[in-house]
Design an enzyme around this catalytic site. Structure first.
Site, PDB file in Angstrom:
ATOM      1  N   MET A 107      68.044  89.768  51.852  1.00 25.88           N
ATOM      2  CA  MET A 107      67.617  91.061  51.377  1.00 25.88           C
ATOM      3  C   MET A 107      68.851  91.838  50.928  1.00 25.88           C
ATOM      4  O   MET A 107      69.629  92.307  51.756  1.00 25.88           O
ATOM      5  CB  MET A 107      66.887  91.800  52.498  1.00 25.88           C
ATOM      6  CG  MET A 107      66.643  93.250  52.197  1.00 25.88           C
ATOM      7  SD  MET A 107      66.003  94.289  53.546  1.00 25.88           S
ATOM      8  CE  MET A 107      65.088  93.213  54.564  1.00 25.88           C
ATOM      9  N   PRO A 108      69.046  92.001  49.630  1.00 31.81           N
ATOM     10  CA  PRO A 108      70.170  92.805  49.145  1.00 31.81           C
ATOM     11  C   PRO A 108      69.958  94.288  49.477  1.00 31.81           C
ATOM     12  O   PRO A 108      68.863  94.821  49.277  1.00 31.81           O
ATOM     13  CB  PRO A 108      70.159  92.586  47.637  1.00 31.81           C
ATOM     14  CG  PRO A 108      69.344  91.352  47.424  1.00 31.81           C
ATOM     15  CD  PRO A 108      68.368  91.317  48.537  1.00 31.81           C
ATOM     16  N   ILE A 109      71.001  94.913  49.987  1.00 31.07           N
ATOM     17  CA  ILE A 109      70.971  96.345  50.286  1.00 31.07           C
ATOM     18  C   ILE A 109      72.122  96.998  49.535  1.00 31.07           C
ATOM     19  O   ILE A 109      73.275  96.599  49.683  1.00 31.07           O
ATOM     20  CB  ILE A 109      71.112  96.619  51.793  1.00 31.07           C
ATOM     21  CG1 ILE A 109      69.967  95.938  52.561  1.00 31.07           C
ATOM     22  CG2 ILE A 109      71.136  98.118  52.063  1.00 31.07           C
ATOM     23  CD1 ILE A 109      70.134  95.991  54.056  1.00 31.07           C
TER      24      ILE A 109
END
Length: 63
Positions: free
Chosen positions: A1-3
């Site tokens: 999950m890219p943040i």
């Protein structure tokens, strides 16, 4: 999950922030191939009095 975390001075409209979120999300999707629904964008708005530039606050500099 890219943040993605963005620190910026206060003062932008909700519409500008929505456009930024959309553009950053699209950049991650196209560059990393991440599913759009997995991308998270966090906007941290700082008061101009808390943002220093060259030894003075952004507020004092009229920014």
């Amino acid at each position: 999950m890219p943040i993605i975390q963005v620190n910026m001075m206060e003062g932008r409209s909700d519409e500008q922030k929505e456009r930024l979120i959309a553009a950053l999300t699209e950049a991650v999707v196209s560059s990393l191939g991440a599913p759009q629904e997995s991308v998270r964008v966090l906007l941290n708005e700082m008061p101009k009095a808390h943002w220093g530039i060259a030894g003075k606050s952004a507020r004092a500099l009229g920014r």
